[in-house]
Design a protein around this motif. Structure first.
Motif, PDB file in Angstrom:
ATOM      1  N   GLU A 148       0.837  -1.190   0.000  1.00  0.00           N
ATOM      2  CA  GLU A 148       0.000   0.000   0.000  1.00  0.00           C
ATOM      3  C   GLU A 148       0.878   1.247   0.000  1.00  0.00           C
ATOM      4  O   GLU A 148       2.018   1.227   0.479  1.00  0.00           O
ATOM      5  N   THR A 149       0.336   2.325  -0.525  1.00  0.00           N
ATOM      6  CA  THR A 149       1.047   3.600  -0.515  1.00  0.00           C
ATOM      7  C   THR A 149       1.480   3.949   0.910  1.00  0.00           C
ATOM      8  O   THR A 149       0.685   3.840   1.842  1.00  0.00           O
ATOM      9  N   GLY A 150       2.734   4.326   1.061  1.00  0.00           N
ATOM     10  CA  GLY A 150       3.244   4.654   2.384  1.00  0.00           C
ATOM     11  C   GLY A 150       3.985   3.520   3.050  1.00  0.00           C
ATOM     12  O   GLY A 150       4.673   3.731   4.061  1.00  0.00           O
ATOM     13  N   ASP A 151       3.863   2.287   2.508  1.00  0.00           N
ATOM     14  CA  ASP A 151       4.661   1.172   3.015  1.00  0.00           C
ATOM     15  C   ASP A 151       6.134   1.444   2.711  1.00  0.00           C
ATOM     16  O   ASP A 151       6.495   2.370   1.990  1.00  0.00           O
ATOM     17  N   LEU A 152       6.990   0.587   3.233  1.00  0.00           N
ATOM     18  CA  LEU A 152       8.433   0.783   3.101  1.00  0.00           C
ATOM     19  C   LEU A 152       9.089  -0.449   2.500  1.00  0.00           C
ATOM     20  O   LEU A 152       8.838  -1.567   2.954  1.00  0.00           O
ATOM     21  N   LEU A 153       9.908  -0.246   1.474  1.00  0.00           N
ATOM     22  CA  LEU A 153      10.720  -1.322   0.915  1.00  0.00           C
ATOM     23  C   LEU A 153      12.138  -1.193   1.430  1.00  0.00           C
ATOM     24  O   LEU A 153      12.732  -0.115   1.382  1.00  0.00           O
ATOM     25  N   LEU A 154      12.702  -2.297   1.907  1.00  0.00           N
ATOM     26  CA  LEU A 154      14.073  -2.342   2.384  1.00  0.00           C
ATOM     27  C   LEU A 154      14.892  -3.236   1.466  1.00  0.00           C
ATOM     28  O   LEU A 154      14.467  -4.348   1.117  1.00  0.00           O
ATOM     29  N   ILE A 155      16.084  -2.764   1.068  1.00  0.00           N
ATOM     30  CA  ILE A 155      16.981  -3.561   0.232  1.00  0.00           C
ATOM     31  C   ILE A 155      18.397  -3.479   0.799  1.00  0.00           C
ATOM     32  O   ILE A 155      18.758  -2.526   1.474  1.00  0.00           O
ATOM     33  N   GLN A 156      19.214  -4.507   0.516  1.00  0.00           N
ATOM     34  CA  GLN A 156      20.631  -4.539   0.872  1.00  0.00           C
ATOM     35  C   GLN A 156      21.402  -5.055  -0.342  1.00  0.00           C
ATOM     36  O   GLN A 156      20.851  -5.158  -1.424  1.00  0.00           O
ATOM     37  N   ASN A 157      22.664  -5.426  -0.145  1.00  0.00           N
ATOM     38  CA  ASN A 157      23.502  -5.858  -1.270  1.00  0.00           C
ATOM     39  C   ASN A 157      23.794  -7.356  -1.314  1.00  0.00           C
ATOM     40  O   ASN A 157      24.725  -7.768  -1.989  1.00  0.00           O
ATOM     41  N   GLU A 158      23.020  -8.170  -0.601  1.00  0.00           N
ATOM     42  CA  GLU A 158      23.269  -9.613  -0.634  1.00  0.00           C
ATOM     43  C   GLU A 158      22.290 -10.355  -1.540  1.00  0.00           C
ATOM     44  O   GLU A 158      22.288 -11.584  -1.562  1.00  0.00           O
ATOM     45  N   THR A 159      21.461  -9.614  -2.264  1.00  0.00           N
ATOM     46  CA  THR A 159      20.607 -10.225  -3.283  1.00  0.00           C
ATOM     47  C   THR A 159      20.830  -9.490  -4.595  1.00  0.00           C
ATOM     48  O   THR A 159      21.570  -8.512  -4.656  1.00  0.00           O
ATOM     49  N   LEU A 160      20.164  -9.957  -5.642  1.00  0.00           N
ATOM     50  CA  LEU A 160      20.073  -9.222  -6.892  1.00  0.00           C
ATOM     51  C   LEU A 160      18.700  -8.538  -6.931  1.00  0.00           C
ATOM     52  O   LEU A 160      17.941  -8.606  -5.974  1.00  0.00           O
ATOM     53  N   LEU A 161      18.391  -7.846  -8.013  1.00  0.00           N
ATOM     54  CA  LEU A 161      17.078  -7.231  -8.272  1.00  0.00           C
ATOM     55  C   LEU A 161      16.795  -5.985  -7.439  1.00  0.00           C
ATOM     56  O   LEU A 161      15.660  -5.508  -7.424  1.00  0.00           O
ATOM     57  N   GLN A 162      17.799  -5.408  -6.781  1.00  0.00           N
ATOM     58  CA  GLN A 162      17.528  -4.207  -5.986  1.00  0.00           C
ATOM     59  C   GLN A 162      17.000  -3.047  -6.841  1.00  0.00           C
ATOM     60  O   GLN A 162      16.012  -2.408  -6.454  1.00  0.00           O
ATOM     61  N   PRO A 163      17.618  -2.725  -8.001  1.00  0.00           N
ATOM     62  CA  PRO A 163      17.087  -1.595  -8.787  1.00  0.00           C
ATOM     63  C   PRO A 163      15.665  -1.835  -9.270  1.00  0.00           C
ATOM     64  O   PRO A 163      14.821  -0.928  -9.243  1.00  0.00           O
TER      65      PRO A 163
END
Length: 292
Positions: free
Chosen positions: A126-141
């Motif tokens: 939903e709008t306003g939720d948060l996505l978290l990413i790091q560098n131990e996976t692919l597909l971040q962009p």
């Protein structure tokens, strides 16, 4: 609100050693343990233990059912963790008598997350939720672009540091969390100052010295924050604990400084424990902790 974490899942094989080895040296470990780890899993567990709703996006191999079960036990939504042909990722962690560590990672299933998982999972956001990413996976962009299009905020923990991965997502994130060494590496690799990174909030941690906040709204002037003083026994996972608690606080509507204070307390408590995801403190423990 919900935190959607595209993150790694590892088996952490941890060895206690008298000191970190130098090239060519063979050491006998005093003890060995296996636990749940990976920066992604650690952050998911930390955020869940800080009372946030967390959905983990990731992959394990056929040998990884125990890891998924462990995440569920800690309150993480695991519906979007898939099984792939690659073996579950793992890390070999050496911890010396002063709590410092040296880590070798095998990505395994963490680099085999199918791209269509992103669409299936984030279609529920939903709008306003948060996505978290790091560098131990692919597909971040790809995940960051999709999240932005859906109206999510994007947080990026730039660890372990990879220049190419960082350059690919800098203009797509709202919150950047990294330690002082990673910040130096990022600026050297990108040639960018804080104002040129395209991120509104930058949080730089400095271990036991606390850290600093850099906000676009304050013209990037550094604002110091402190961390409670403790005697560390194992620094593994402390940064992940800080990030998970920070984002859980922000997701619950805390002001930034208050969320940073909570995260600093959680990180300080974490370094007094041996292990990773399995020993991340819960919110009650963090609030009740008394530091010297």
């Amino acid at each position: 609100m919900t935190i959607w974490n595209l993150g790694s899942i590892n088996a952490d094989l941890s060895y206690s050693v008298p000191h970190l080895p130098v090239p060519g040296e063979t050491l006998a470990a005093a003890s060995m343990s296996r636990g749940l780890g990976g920066k992604g899993a650690n952050m998911s567990v930390a955020a869940a233990r800080a009372a946030a709703r967390v959905v983990h996006l990731g992959a394990v191999g056929a040998d990884g059912a125990w890891a998924v079960g462990r995440l569920m036990e800690y309150g993480v939504d695991t519906r979007h963790i898939v099984e792939v042909d690659e073996a579950t990722g793992h890390a070999i962690i050496l911890v010396d008598g002063q709590g410092e560590n040296s880590i070798v990672i095998h990505h395994g299933a963490n680099h085999a997350i199918p791209q269509d998982l992103l669409g299936r999972a984030l279609s529920e956001a939903e709008t306003g939720d948060l996505l978290l990413i790091q560098n131990e996976t692919l597909l971040q962009p790809e995940a960051a672009r999709m999240a932005r299009e859906l109206g999510l905020r994007v947080a990026y923990a730039a660890a372990p540091f990879e220049a190419e991965a960082a350059r690919a997502v800098l203009g797509l994130c709202d919150i950047l969390v990294l330690n002082a060494i990673e910040m130096e590496q990022l600026q050297a690799a990108s040639g960018l100052g804080l104002a040129g990174m395209g991120v509104e909030t930058v949080i730089v941690t400095e271990g036991g010295r606390g850290g600093r906040l850099h906000l676009a709204a304050n013209d990037w002037e550094a604002e110091r924050f402190e961390t409670p003083k403790v005697t560390p026994v194992d620094t593994t996972g402390a940064g992940d604990t800080f990030t998970g608690y920070l984002l859980a606080g922000l997701d619950r509507g805390m002001p930034l400084r208050q969320a940073v204070e909570l995260a600093s307390r959680a990180g300080a408590l974490m370094v007094t424990r041996h292990g990773t995801a399995d020993v991340i403190p819960d919110l009650k423990e963090v609030q009740a902790a008394r530091f010297g």
